[in-house]
Design an enzyme around this catalytic site. Structure first.
Site, PDB file in Angstrom:
ATOM      1  N   MET A 131      -2.475 -11.630  -1.597  1.00  0.00           N
ATOM      2  CA  MET A 131      -3.902 -12.294  -1.951  1.00  0.00           C
ATOM      3  C   MET A 131      -4.894 -11.461  -1.629  1.00  0.00           C
ATOM      4  SD  MET A 131      -5.176 -15.993  -0.825  1.00  0.00           S
ATOM      5  CE  MET A 131      -4.997 -15.831   0.827  1.00  0.00           C
ATOM      6  N   HIS A 132      -5.774 -10.716  -2.771  1.00  0.00           N
ATOM      7  CA  HIS A 132      -6.521  -9.916  -2.336  1.00  0.00           C
ATOM      8  C   HIS A 132      -7.970 -10.087  -3.175  1.00  0.00           C
ATOM      9  CE1 HIS A 132      -5.382  -8.339  -5.935  1.00  0.00           C
ATOM     10  NE2 HIS A 132      -6.287  -7.585  -6.214  1.00  0.00           N
ATOM     11  N   ARG A 133      -8.118 -10.897  -4.035  1.00  0.00           N
ATOM     12  CA  ARG A 133      -9.410 -10.925  -4.849  1.00  0.00           C
ATOM     13  C   ARG A 133     -10.591 -11.350  -3.910  1.00  0.00           C
ATOM     14  NH1 ARG A 133      -8.799  -9.321  -9.934  1.00  0.00           N
ATOM     15  NH2 ARG A 133      -6.651  -9.128 -10.853  1.00  0.00           N
ATOM     16  N   ARG A 181      -8.067  -5.614   2.634  1.00  0.00           N
ATOM     17  CA  ARG A 181      -9.120  -6.545   2.502  1.00  0.00           C
ATOM     18  C   ARG A 181      -9.213  -7.893   2.934  1.00  0.00           C
ATOM     19  NH1 ARG A 181     -13.222  -6.174  -1.683  1.00  0.00           N
ATOM     20  NH2 ARG A 181     -14.580  -8.013  -1.636  1.00  0.00           N
ATOM     21  N   ASP A 234      -2.722 -13.658  -6.463  1.00  0.00           N
ATOM     22  CA  ASP A 234      -3.626 -13.474  -7.393  1.00  0.00           C
ATOM     23  C   ASP A 234      -3.733 -12.183  -7.982  1.00  0.00           C
ATOM     24  OD1 ASP A 234      -4.615 -11.720  -5.262  1.00  0.00           O
ATOM     25  OD2 ASP A 234      -6.324 -12.981  -4.598  1.00  0.00           O
TER      26      ASP A 234
END
Length: 386
Positions: free
Chosen positions: A222-224, A257, A300
């Site tokens: 998950m990074h968005r 992130r 994602d």
């Protein structure tokens, strides 16, 4: 004075651009295919340095056989505007030094658009690999990059049939569009036998005891920004991942992130759950090993949607839309959004039924880079017409 023979003419140069991790998996087979199938072209490599860490040469360049960059712009991180501007400022002297006949960009990161824009302004033809993908969500920075890069490009290679329709609607001439297939799958095919076993990953992490028997675990990435930049949304998703760990063991590879936001919002305690193993970002071969043996992947990432479809592994995508609809229409991907109840319901259904069964999309056959190289060779033979 004797004129030089054709054999002594300098080879036309194709300047290939990478800038972030997803680019490396796409560029590796392209450069190999250009070398083998278009040897009369001189392929050079520029790394903008949009993403860089000390282990990257081993995890990506060395592991995937990518040649060392001819130039590293060492741009680093920054806001979208600052990063795009810095790439443009540093890329122009690289163009003047290398003097390419064409610039080849891949994907949809800030470096893709920045380098395409500089090349176009200097009247250098632009080749875009992975053109025509659209989420139709302009709140995504990548969507802006895709649209503008395609408008600047002279030769556009698509991964899915529907991409042609997107480009035609936006006024791109049909003669510029070439359906080549998915170059990411070339890299997957070439490296599947080299994928790092899950047992080795756990041993390296000091967690040999983690209960991840073959097929009995989930992988999460998950990074968005839409998922990790808001503390309420990120907190709910972390709670959902914790609930998933009650159903089966979960290996959560945490993007830098995401890790930063977890720490910023004080959410680290949500990861202290039995059967939830948080790991740092993986190299390509390690991530491939995790995905191929997973029972399900929750992510994602656009690239992971494609890779899980190619591997036949169910993918629950933590987004409301996708620029890769073929993974939903034909592959193993299901869009779940951010709602915990829907995510867990889809997970329960996957565990009960074995998950969505898809098929491999057209031209996802491991030969996309060959088609790209042969088309570029033919285009170069015509003098790089614009």
């Amino acid at each position: 004075m004797q004129m030089p023979t054709p054999d002594h003419r300098p080879r036309p140069r194709i300047l290939c651009v990478v800038g972030a991790r997803p680019n490396f998996m796409k560029m590796a087979p392209i450069m190999a295919a250009l070398s083998e199938y278009a040897p009369e072209l001189d392929a050079r490599l520029v790394h903008t340095g949009q993403h860089y860490d000390k282990s990257m040469n081993h995890q990506y360049f060395d592991a995937l056989g990518i040649p060392a960059p001819d130039i590293n712009l060492e741009v680093g991180s920054g806001s979208h505007a600052a990063q795009t501007a810095d790439v443009m400022r540093r890329f122009e002297p690289a163009l003047d030094e290398i003097r390419p006949s064409a610039v080849l960009v891949v994907g949809d990161i800030n470096s893709t658009l920045a380098c395409a824009l500089v090349a176009a302004k200097k009247s250098i033809p632009v080749i875009h690999v992975e053109a025509g993908l659209r989420s139709f969500d302009r709140s995504m920075p990548e969507e802006i990059n895709r649209i503008l890069t395609d408008q600047l490009s002279d030769l556009l290679f698509t991964t899915e049939r529907h991409c042609r329709d997107n480009l035609l609607r936006e006024g791109i001439a049909e003669t510029r569009i070439h359906f080549a297939g998915n170059v990411m799958i070339d890299t997957l095919h070439r490296n599947l036998q080299r994928a790092v076993p899950v047992a080795d990953i756990l041993r390296h992490a000091g967690r040999k005891d983690f209960p991840a028997d073959r097929g009995g675990f989930a992988v999460v990435t998950m990074h968005r920004p839409s998922n990790v930049d808001d503390p309420h949304i990120l907190g709910r998703l972390l709670d959902t991942i914790a609930q998933a760990a009650h159903r089966l063991p979960v290996i959560f590879t945490i993007h830098p992130r995401t890790r930063s936001m977890i720490d910023k919002f004080g959410l680290r305690r949500k990861l202290d759950v039995p059967r939830l193993l948080a790991l740092p970002p993986m190299g390509y071969l390690e991530m491939l090993g995790l995905m191929k043996d997973a029972r399900v992947v929750l992510s994602d990432s656009g690239g992971i949607q494609e890779e899980t479809t190619a591997l036949g592994v169910p993918c629950i995508t933590l987004r409301n839309n996708t620029e890769r609809p073929v993974t939903v229409d034909e592959g193993t991907n299901i869009l779940a959004g951010q709602d915990p109840e829907r995510i867990l319901a889809l997970l329960d259904e996957t565990l009960r039924t074995g998950g969505k069964v898809g098929r491999i999309p057209e031209f996802w056959d491991g030969k996309t880079s060959v088609r790209i190289a042969q088309t570029i060779r033919s285009w170069a033979g015509k003098g790089f017409p614009r």
